[in-house]
Design an enzyme around this catalytic site. Structure first.
Site, short mmCIF file in Angstrom:
data_model
loop_
_atom_site.label_atom_id
_atom_site.label_comp_id
_atom_site.label_asym_id
_atom_site.label_seq_id
_atom_site.Cartn_x
_atom_site.Cartn_y
_atom_site.Cartn_z
N ALA A 291 53.87 6.09 -1.31
CA ALA A 291 53.23 6.70 -2.47
C ALA A 291 52.73 8.11 -2.14
O ALA A 291 53.05 9.08 -2.83
CB ALA A 291 52.08 5.82 -2.96
N GLY A 292 51.96 8.22 -1.06
CA GLY A 292 51.37 9.52 -0.72
C GLY A 292 52.41 10.51 -0.22
O GLY A 292 52.34 11.72 -0.53
N ARG B 111 56.71 -15.56 -5.65
CA ARG B 111 55.93 -15.83 -4.44
C ARG B 111 54.75 -16.76 -4.66
O ARG B 111 54.45 -17.60 -3.82
CB ARG B 111 55.42 -14.49 -3.88
CG ARG B 111 56.55 -13.67 -3.38
CD ARG B 111 56.12 -12.30 -2.97
NE ARG B 111 57.29 -11.59 -2.48
CZ ARG B 111 57.28 -10.36 -2.03
NH1 ARG B 111 56.16 -9.66 -2.01
NH2 ARG B 111 58.38 -9.80 -1.59
N GLU C 100 49.86 1.17 -3.70
CA GLU C 100 49.13 -0.11 -3.62
C GLU C 100 47.63 0.08 -3.85
O GLU C 100 46.92 -0.86 -4.20
CB GLU C 100 49.41 -0.78 -2.26
CG GLU C 100 48.97 -2.23 -2.24
CD GLU C 100 49.37 -2.99 -0.98
OE1 GLU C 100 50.31 -2.57 -0.28
OE2 GLU C 100 48.74 -4.03 -0.69
N GLY D 119 52.05 7.13 3.11
CA GLY D 119 53.03 6.06 2.95
C GLY D 119 54.01 6.48 1.86
O GLY D 119 54.10 7.67 1.51
N HIS E 72 49.47 -10.91 1.92
CA HIS E 72 50.53 -9.92 2.06
C HIS E 72 50.30 -8.63 1.28
O HIS E 72 50.66 -7.54 1.72
CB HIS E 72 51.83 -10.58 1.59
CG HIS E 72 53.03 -9.70 1.67
ND1 HIS E 72 53.50 -9.20 2.86
CD2 HIS E 72 53.85 -9.20 0.72
CE1 HIS E 72 54.58 -8.47 2.63
NE2 HIS E 72 54.80 -8.44 1.34
N GLY F 94 46.81 9.78 2.43
CA GLY F 94 47.84 8.75 2.62
C GLY F 94 49.22 9.37 2.63
O GLY F 94 49.55 10.27 1.84
C1 LIG Z 1 55.47 -6.70 6.28
C2 LIG Z 1 55.60 -6.15 4.89
C3 LIG Z 1 56.85 -6.06 4.29
C4 LIG Z 1 56.97 -5.56 2.99
N1 LIG Z 1 58.21 -5.49 2.42
C5 LIG Z 1 58.32 -4.99 1.16
C6 LIG Z 1 59.60 -4.89 0.54
O1 LIG Z 1 60.62 -5.24 1.11
N2 LIG Z 1 59.66 -4.38 -0.70
C7 LIG Z 1 58.56 -3.96 -1.39
O2 LIG Z 1 58.68 -3.49 -2.52
N3 LIG Z 1 57.33 -4.03 -0.80
C8 LIG Z 1 57.18 -4.53 0.44
N4 LIG Z 1 55.94 -4.61 1.01
C9 LIG Z 1 54.80 -3.99 0.35
C10 LIG Z 1 54.86 -2.48 0.55
O3 LIG Z 1 55.33 -2.20 1.84
C11 LIG Z 1 53.52 -1.78 0.38
O4 LIG Z 1 52.88 -2.25 -0.77
C12 LIG Z 1 53.71 -0.29 0.25
O5 LIG Z 1 54.49 0.20 1.31
C13 LIG Z 1 52.38 0.43 0.20
O6 LIG Z 1 52.64 1.81 0.19
P1 LIG Z 1 51.47 2.86 -0.01
O7 LIG Z 1 52.10 4.20 0.10
O8 LIG Z 1 50.73 2.55 -1.26
O9 LIG Z 1 50.46 2.60 1.20
P2 LIG Z 1 50.68 2.59 2.79
O10 LIG Z 1 52.09 2.64 3.20
O11 LIG Z 1 49.83 1.47 3.29
O12 LIG Z 1 50.05 3.94 3.25
C14 LIG Z 1 48.66 4.17 3.26
C15 LIG Z 1 48.40 5.54 3.81
O13 LIG Z 1 47.04 5.86 3.60
C16 LIG Z 1 46.47 6.36 4.79
N5 LIG Z 1 45.05 6.05 4.72
C17 LIG Z 1 44.45 4.91 4.33
N6 LIG Z 1 43.12 5.03 4.36
C18 LIG Z 1 42.87 6.27 4.78
C19 LIG Z 1 41.68 7.00 5.02
N7 LIG Z 1 40.47 6.46 4.80
N8 LIG Z 1 41.79 8.27 5.47
C20 LIG Z 1 43.01 8.84 5.70
N9 LIG Z 1 44.17 8.21 5.47
C21 LIG Z 1 44.09 6.94 5.02
C22 LIG Z 1 47.23 5.71 5.90
O14 LIG Z 1 47.13 6.48 7.06
C23 LIG Z 1 48.65 5.69 5.31
O15 LIG Z 1 49.26 6.93 5.55
C24 LIG Z 1 55.82 -5.13 2.30
C25 LIG Z 1 54.56 -5.23 2.90
C26 LIG Z 1 54.45 -5.76 4.17
C27 LIG Z 1 53.08 -5.94 4.75
#
Ligand SMILES: Cc1cc2nc3c(=O)[nH]c(=O)nc-3n(C[C@H](O)[C@H](O)[C@H](O)COP(=O)(O)OP(=O)(O)OC[C@H]3O[C@@H](n4cnc5c(N)ncnc54)[C@H](O)[C@@H]3O)c2cc1C
Length: 646
Positions: free
Chosen positions: A53-54, A339, A434, A51, A410, A49
């Site tokens: 976090a990653g 929410r 997440e 995003g 969401h 990942g």
């Molecule tokens: C439209 C929208 C607006 C939002 N706005 C806000 C906001 O304003 N403020 C706030 O605090 N939160 C907001 N959120 C929530 C927030 O964006 C997310 O919870 C957060 O960005 C998640 O980050 P993450 O790094 O955990 O995961 P993600 O950003 O989802 O990244 C996941 C990563 O894992 C990788 N991955 C997944 N499965 C695999 C696999 N099997 N093999 C290889 N790679 C994989 C993907 O390629 C990606 O790189 C919003 C969410 C949405 C949907």
């Protein structure tokens, strides 16, 4: 009911320090073992990942000197779903001098999560929030500023202070570019080996420790096994189990689910966040829903007509015939209630027949007052890109006529269970962002996900993972090791089974039907009867899937149907567990509203005596019942009370 699960032993978070909450994280950092900088080079960490976090985790670990192997399924790490985040990120900086503090952010978050999160974790989150902003500013993230030069803030639901930092309506994108730049620097230095368009399909566990993953190159179809000293999952949330959600289409549960099947417990799977401000569904052709950022509730006023079935255009409905129901029911927080509360209130007025727009599934979010007060230019400066997006999708101009909004799936508060160190029940498997069961309890407050993802990646994981790696490097695992080969074979056989079915129904048609069941019975309101029915429906649809799914093409090529089929197969198993979790929790809390458990005026009714715990589920095999382990929650600082935003 217990026919659906077994009760197991309680589980405890043994990594959490005790003593005064203000110093717990400081003391954990001091007690954590360190890895000598020269030894870090000898240690390899897989991060799935990219995003927030990653990306932040990979960059920080590589900066510290570890060798990092990073994976994502997008064509570039900076296209991770985090890029979609619009509204902002919380931090207890108190720049506004409006009474904010680390303690208040901690308090709001524990209360906002309906007393179903750990105090220690939430306090740490509030503590590191201030460091995140400094880190991002240093990277050059262009946060909005006030005329005097200070970073600007706005309010989000569930709070009465302004603590949300933002970059217009593109906060996630700007933050992700910061993390991505930091990653790119380490990629350039050879410390991160970046593997875009690679999907993790299995976890490799050797001698009880996470030691690698099986990945598929999504362009060539090649399957490889990748080894490391530790594995970090930052694979995001699973809201797409509902088919329609605000998540990016690719978001899925596969990485987490594969780890769950290998022994990692899954925490609170049923806790789903339904966001109140999304563009309403417009028909059966749709594959995605669009969020209108919660920041809009700072200035927009939510209302519906007072009369049922009132079909007049909004401009023709006089003030006296409008019901600004959030302001009426919750005068103290008004349009800024959390929410879960805003979503349920919207559902209630629509159920009463007062919804607006096609099908009556919508409420108005009206900016007329704000435009009158601040002027169109000021409103445009704050929300211009969101207004433009709304207009492009609906064909309606929100400067002239109120937006129509309705709740949509969401965010998922559930995820893999982790201890205070962010380590799952499989040693060496860490989970951030997440994907873990998170610090948000039963309901996440707006702008807290970005804070948690970056807090985990930039500040928490680099310390706690170091503590684990101090015992390494671990003995290298040869590619022909029995467990490695077994994991690889599982992936190959699953792909070949999916291709062989050669049925007559598309993957999407199954996914849509599954999503419909989930929304109907495990969505905004849940009942024992509905959840029991849903479990039966999911089981039979899953059976049909394995008999009738059609996956064209082969495994040795770019094959999006194959990718989707694997993800939907995992969604079926997750969906069943979500319904079992929702069924067993006979209380309402946060995003989990059980119709049988409500106050006389329709508010959520918790049962702290019975359910003040994290439900951590153990996988029991394909046909077995999952086992429930309870982690009791203790509240020493913020005493559970009935949440009131009135
Ligand atoms: C439209 C929208 C607006 C939002 N706005 C806000 C906001 O304003 N403020 C706030 O605090 N939160 C907001 N959120 C929530 C927030 O964006 C997310 O919870 C957060 O960005 C998640 O980050 P993450 O790094 O955990 O995961 P993600 O950003 O989802 O990244 C996941 C990563 O894992 C990788 N991955 C997944 N499965 C695999 C696999 N099997 N093999 C290889 N790679 C994989 C993907 O390629 C990606 O790189 C919003 C969410 C949405 C949907």
């Amino acid at each position: 009911m217990p026919e659906f699960w077994n009760d197991g032993d309680p589980i405890a978070d043994t990594a959490a320090p005790d003593g005064p909450i203000e110093t717990r994280w400081e003391r954990r950092k001091f007690s954590a073992k360190l890895v000598n900088p020269a030894n870090r080079r000898k240690l390899t960490v897989i991060v799935v990942g990219t995003g927030l976090a990653g990306g932040s985790a990979a960059a920080t670990l590589a900066e510290a000197g570890y060798h990092v192997k990073s994976y994502c399924y997008q064509d570039s790490p900076r296209r991770a779903h985090s890029i979609a985040a619009q509204g902002g990120i919380n931090a207890a900086k108190n720049y506004r001098n409006d009474g904010d503090s680390i303690y208040r952010l901690f308090y709001d978050t524990v209360k906002g999560g309906d007393f179903r999160a750990r105090e220690s974790n939430v306090y740490r989150l509030a503590t590191v929030s201030v460091n995140i902003i400094d880190q991002c500013v240093a990277q050059g993230v262009p946060f909005a500023r006030e005329y005097g030069g200070l970073l600007d803030n706005r309010s989000f639901g569930g709070t009465q202070v302004s603590r949300t930092f933002y970059a217009r309506g593109q906060t996630g994108q700007q933050l992700l570019l910061g993390a991505y730049q930091a990653m790119e620097r380490q990629i350039g230095l050879g410390n991160i080996e970046m593997n875009a368009r690679h999907e993790m399909l299995e976890l490799i566990v050797v001698d009880g420790k996470a030691r690698g993953i099986v990945v598929r190159d999504m362009v060539t179809g090649e399957i490889t096994t990748e080894m490391a000293d530790a594995v970090v999952l930052a694979s995001g949330g699973y809201g797409n189990v509902f088919f329609l959600s605000t998540n990016a289409k690719g978001c899925n549960v596969t990485a987490s689910w594969r780890a769950h099947r290998k022994g990692a417990l899954f925490g609170n799977p049923c806790y789903t966040q339904i966001h109140p401000t999304c563009i309403p569904e417009s028909g059966t052709h749709q594959s995605k829903l669009t969020l209108m950022s919660e920041s809009l509730r700072n200035d927009g006023r939510v209302w519906v007509p007072k009369a049922r079935e009132d079909k007049r255009a909004p401009g023709d409905i006089p003030e006296a015939e409008r019901d600004y129901y959030l302001e009426r029911i919750y005068p103290s927080f008004g349009n800024l209630v959390p929410r879960d509360i805003a979503s349920r209130a919207a559902k209630n007025v629509c159920d009463e027949g007062r919804g607006v727009g096609p099908g009556g599934l919508g409420v108005y979010l009206d900016f007329a007052d704000a435009i009158g007060r601040l002027g169109k230019t000021a409103v445009e400066a704050k929300y211009g890109n969101l207004f433009e997006m709304y207009q492009r999708i609906t064909g309606e101009d929100p400067y002239e006529t109120p937006m129509r909004i309705y709740p949509a799936v969401h965010y998922t508060m559930g995820g893999l269970w982790v201890d205070y160190d962010l380590q799952s029940t499989i040693p060496g498997l860490f989970v951030v962002g997440e994907a873990n069961f998170s610090d948000h309890g039963a309901n996440r407050l707006g702008a807290s996900a970005l804070m948690q993802g970056l807090g985990d990646g930039y500040f928490v994981l680099p310390t706690t993972l170091g503590n684990y790696l101090a015992a390494g490097p671990f003995a290298p695992i040869p590619q022909d090791h029995e467990e490695v080969q077994k994991a690889r074979k599982t992936v190959e056989e699953r792909i070949s089974t999916l291709l062989k079915v050669d049925g007559d129904r598309t993957v999407d048609s199954f996914h849509r039907e599954l999503g419909h069941i989930m929304w109907e019975y495990c969505g905004m309101e849940r009942t024992e009867e509905g959840l029991t029915k849903a479990i039966g429906l999911i089981r039979s649809l899953k059976e049909e899937f394995w008999q009738r799914v059609k996956v064209p093409g082969t495994g040795e090529q770019l094959n999006q149907n194959l990718e989707k089929a694997g993800r939907v197969a995992d969604f079926f198993e997750l969906a069943e567990l979500m319904c079992i979790d929702a069924l067993h929790r006979r209380e309402s809390c946060g995003g989990h509203f059980r119709a049988e458990s409500q106050t006389p005026d329709g508010e959520a009714l918790r049962h702290d005596d019975e359910f003040s715990y994290v439900a951590a589920w153990e996988y029991a095999g394909d046909s077995g019942k999952p086992t429930l382990h309870k982690e009791q929650l203790e509240f020493e600082y913020v005493h559970p009370s009935t949440r009131s935003y009135k």
